[in-house]
Design a protein around this motif. Structure first.
Motif, PDB file in Angstrom:
ATOM      1  N   LEU A  80       2.210  -0.225  14.916  1.00  0.00           N
ATOM      2  CA  LEU A  80       2.458  -0.845  13.617  1.00  0.00           C
ATOM      3  C   LEU A  80       2.467   0.239  12.537  1.00  0.00           C
ATOM      4  CD1 LEU A  80       2.933  -3.274  11.871  1.00  0.00           C
ATOM      5  CD2 LEU A  80       0.470  -3.752  11.895  1.00  0.00           C
ATOM      6  N   LYS A  81       3.656   0.570  12.069  1.00  0.00           N
ATOM      7  CA  LYS A  81       3.833   1.623  11.062  1.00  0.00           C
ATOM      8  C   LYS A  81       4.921   1.193  10.083  1.00  0.00           C
ATOM      9  CE  LYS A  81       2.621   5.559  14.082  1.00  0.00           C
ATOM     10  NZ  LYS A  81       2.334   4.820  15.323  1.00  0.00           N
ATOM     11  N   ILE A  82       4.838   1.714   8.861  1.00  0.00           N
ATOM     12  CA  ILE A  82       5.865   1.496   7.838  1.00  0.00           C
ATOM     13  C   ILE A  82       6.403   2.858   7.427  1.00  0.00           C
ATOM     14  CG2 ILE A  82       6.427   0.465   5.623  1.00  0.00           C
ATOM     15  CD1 ILE A  82       5.442  -1.594   7.531  1.00  0.00           C
ATOM     16  N   HIS A 128       0.837  -1.206   0.000  1.00  0.00           N
ATOM     17  CA  HIS A 128       0.000   0.000   0.000  1.00  0.00           C
ATOM     18  C   HIS A 128       0.870   1.254   0.000  1.00  0.00           C
ATOM     19  CE1 HIS A 128      -3.800   2.163   0.873  1.00  0.00           C
ATOM     20  NE2 HIS A 128      -3.014   3.006   1.526  1.00  0.00           N
ATOM     21  N   LEU A 129       1.922   1.252   0.796  1.00  0.00           N
ATOM     22  CA  LEU A 129       2.816   2.417   0.850  1.00  0.00           C
ATOM     23  C   LEU A 129       3.472   2.678  -0.501  1.00  0.00           C
ATOM     24  CD1 LEU A 129       5.172   3.570   3.611  1.00  0.00           C
ATOM     25  CD2 LEU A 129       6.232   2.993   1.433  1.00  0.00           C
ATOM     26  N   LEU A 130       3.956   1.617  -1.147  1.00  0.00           N
ATOM     27  CA  LEU A 130       4.624   1.777  -2.442  1.00  0.00           C
ATOM     28  C   LEU A 130       3.634   2.164  -3.535  1.00  0.00           C
ATOM     29  CD1 LEU A 130       7.030  -1.307  -2.312  1.00  0.00           C
ATOM     30  CD2 LEU A 130       7.594   1.090  -1.852  1.00  0.00           C
ATOM     31  N   LEU A 167       3.790   6.770  -0.575  1.00  0.00           N
ATOM     32  CA  LEU A 167       3.754   7.403   0.736  1.00  0.00           C
ATOM     33  C   LEU A 167       5.118   7.310   1.408  1.00  0.00           C
ATOM     34  CD1 LEU A 167       0.350   5.937   2.021  1.00  0.00           C
ATOM     35  CD2 LEU A 167       0.734   8.179   0.982  1.00  0.00           C
ATOM     36  N   ASP A 168       5.332   8.154   2.397  1.00  0.00           N
ATOM     37  CA  ASP A 168       6.546   8.099   3.204  1.00  0.00           C
ATOM     38  C   ASP A 168       6.294   7.462   4.562  1.00  0.00           C
ATOM     39  OD1 ASP A 168       8.338   9.316   1.376  1.00  0.00           O
ATOM     40  OD2 ASP A 168       7.487  11.274   1.846  1.00  0.00           O
ATOM     41  N   LEU A 169       5.045   7.468   4.997  1.00  0.00           N
ATOM     42  CA  LEU A 169       4.667   6.844   6.265  1.00  0.00           C
ATOM     43  C   LEU A 169       3.268   6.279   6.129  1.00  0.00           C
ATOM     44  CD1 LEU A 169       4.614   6.229   9.317  1.00  0.00           C
ATOM     45  CD2 LEU A 169       4.019   8.624   9.716  1.00  0.00           C
ATOM     46  N   LEU A 170       3.123   5.032   6.539  1.00  0.00           N
ATOM     47  CA  LEU A 170       1.811   4.391   6.573  1.00  0.00           C
ATOM     48  C   LEU A 170       1.601   3.857   7.980  1.00  0.00           C
ATOM     49  CD1 LEU A 170      -0.724   3.479   5.031  1.00  0.00           C
ATOM     50  CD2 LEU A 170       0.449   1.313   4.570  1.00  0.00           C
ATOM     51  N   THR A 171       0.578   4.336   8.646  1.00  0.00           N
ATOM     52  CA  THR A 171       0.315   3.938  10.022  1.00  0.00           C
ATOM     53  C   THR A 171      -0.907   3.039  10.087  1.00  0.00           C
ATOM     54  OG1 THR A 171      -0.130   4.768  12.265  1.00  0.00           O
ATOM     55  CG2 THR A 171      -1.045   6.013  10.428  1.00  0.00           C
ATOM     56  N   GLY A 172      -0.886   2.110  11.030  1.00  0.00           N
ATOM     57  CA  GLY A 172      -2.005   1.200  11.191  1.00  0.00           C
ATOM     58  C   GLY A 172      -3.150   1.823  11.962  1.00  0.00           C
ATOM     59  N   TRP A 173      -4.342   1.347  11.693  1.00  0.00           N
ATOM     60  CA  TRP A 173      -5.541   1.800  12.398  1.00  0.00           C
ATOM     61  C   TRP A 173      -6.203   0.575  13.025  1.00  0.00           C
ATOM     62  CZ3 TRP A 173     -10.575   3.901   9.659  1.00  0.00           C
ATOM     63  CH2 TRP A 173     -11.531   4.170  10.640  1.00  0.00           C
ATOM     64  N   ARG A 174      -6.166   0.520  14.359  1.00  0.00           N
ATOM     65  CA  ARG A 174      -6.780  -0.588  15.091  1.00  0.00           C
ATOM     66  C   ARG A 174      -8.283  -0.324  15.186  1.00  0.00           C
ATOM     67  NH1 ARG A 174      -3.013   0.288  20.205  1.00  0.00           N
ATOM     68  NH2 ARG A 174      -3.686   2.398  19.629  1.00  0.00           N
ATOM     69  N   LYS A 175      -8.981  -0.525  14.082  1.00  0.00           N
ATOM     70  CA  LYS A 175     -10.398  -0.178  14.023  1.00  0.00           C
ATOM     71  C   LYS A 175     -11.216  -1.044  14.968  1.00  0.00           C
ATOM     72  CE  LYS A 175     -13.951   0.977  10.634  1.00  0.00           C
ATOM     73  NZ  LYS A 175     -14.293   1.022   9.182  1.00  0.00           N
TER      74      LYS A 175
END
Length: 348
Positions: free
Chosen positions: A164-166, A115-117, A121-129
């Motif tokens: 959890l982040k990329i 998803h980031l690529l 994006l430079d940062l992709l953060t997780g969402w604990r929905k």
């Protein structure tokens, strides 16, 4: 790390007194990245554990191979320092961070990388929905904090607290984390890149099955204090005089207007002002204004000293993938026009 179509990846996991989760955590990371198309490494940072966590980590590193690296801190410095240590030691083009309590699922990492690529994006953060935590002690305070942080920092995401982040390594290594600032990483990254290059994606969240949580309701108050620091550094790090000067000018204006009013009452109307509370308020405002203005000048001097002594720039240059590794493209120089034979250019 070898070059491949998929960027190399470093997985950074800070751990503190999580001996019960060590074996399962390392195994889950290997299962989750079994089909990852690029090279990867696992860095586990032991934050001064006292329950046998470092010994268990070294045992797992010997079992799985040299791509599992253990970074031991001399004492407990806190999650932010442990995360910064892992980021500093990481060698991958991309860096993934997650908690070591198995509530984050490593199987989400490949999907997040794609998803980031795909979205550049430079940062992709997780969402604990679907967060598996206590409603009163964890969920409600977290929701309030997320909205407050988003409003103040301007970076609107649903879950600042998800570890959890990329990141792109070239970006996150421009950010230094101190204190307990790991909660505000998207805001710090937004000081380097525009918010449009920060994304969010729903991730799996599991209930804790072993060990004890290191957080309680008391962290809500620390978040508020840290948020004040984030707001200041995001907007006024390079111009602190504007922050203190604005307050000083506002207080000075109030004090000056009050003094003018009291002067009119004293010298025109002939009334006594010495015992009036308004006179004391005016004096306090004027003195406070002078202090804030002086603090602004001193903070400007400190700021300039900081940037010059650390050789840090007030800007960040965006580099494409082809020159992210420090390779400078050859310069294309404008060439002088060719002259015909016999032209005398010696006096040009």
């Amino acid at each position: 790390m070898s070059q491949s179509p998929t960027p190399s990846l470093s997985v950074v996991i800070p751990m503190f007194n999580e001996v019960e989760n060590v074996s399962a955590m390392v195994a889950r990371v290997h299962e989750g990245l079994a089909d990852y198309r690029g090279s990867w490494e696992l860095l586990v940072v032991d934050d001064g554990s006292s329950d046998g966590t470092p010994q268990a980590l070294h045992s797992e590193a010997e079992r799985y191979g040299r791509h599992v690296r253990v970074v031991e801190l001399r004492r407990n410095f806190g999650q932010t320092a442990a995360m910064q240590a892992g980021i500093d030691e990481a060698r991958g083009e991309l860096i993934a961070t997650l908690d070591g309590d198995l509530q984050n699922d490593p199987a989400d990492i490949p999907r997040m990388v794609d998803h980031l690529l795909a979205n550049d994006l430079d940062l992709l953060t997780g969402w604990r929905k679907d967060r598996q935590d206590d409603l009163v002690l964890r969920k409600i305070p977290s929701r309030i904090a997320n909205r407050l942080i988003g409003k103040i920092t301007g970076v609107r995401i649903n879950d600042y607290g998800c570890s959890l982040k990329i990141y792109r390594s070239s970006v996150i290594k421009q950010v230094r984390l101190y204190g307990e600032m790991h909660r505000f990483i998207p805001a710090w990254v937004a000081a380097v890149v525009p918010p449009s290059r920060i994304g969010e994606i729903v991730v799996t969240h599991n209930a804790r099955v072993a060990g004890e949580s290191k957080y309680g309701i008391s962290r809500t108050f620390r978040v508020i204090l840290d948020l004040l620091s984030v707001y200041f550094f995001m907007r006024y790090r390079a111009r602190p005089g504007h922050f203190f000067g604005s307050i000083g000018l506002a207080l000075g204006s109030i004090g000056g207007l009050l003094m003018l009013h009291l002067g009119f009452v004293k010298f025109i109307l002939g009334e006594d002002i010495g015992t009036r509370p308004l006179f004391l308020i005016a004096v306090v405002c004027v003195i406070a204004a002078l202090q804030f203005l002086t603090t602004g000048v001193l903070s400007e001097l400190i700021s300039r000293t900081y940037f010059e002594s650390s050789q840090r720039q007030q800007y960040a240059i965006y580099r494409r993938e082809e020159d992210e590794h420090g390779e400078q493209p050859e310069a294309d120089w404008a060439q002088p026009k060719a002259t015909s034979e016999g032209d005398d250019t010696s006096n040009a």
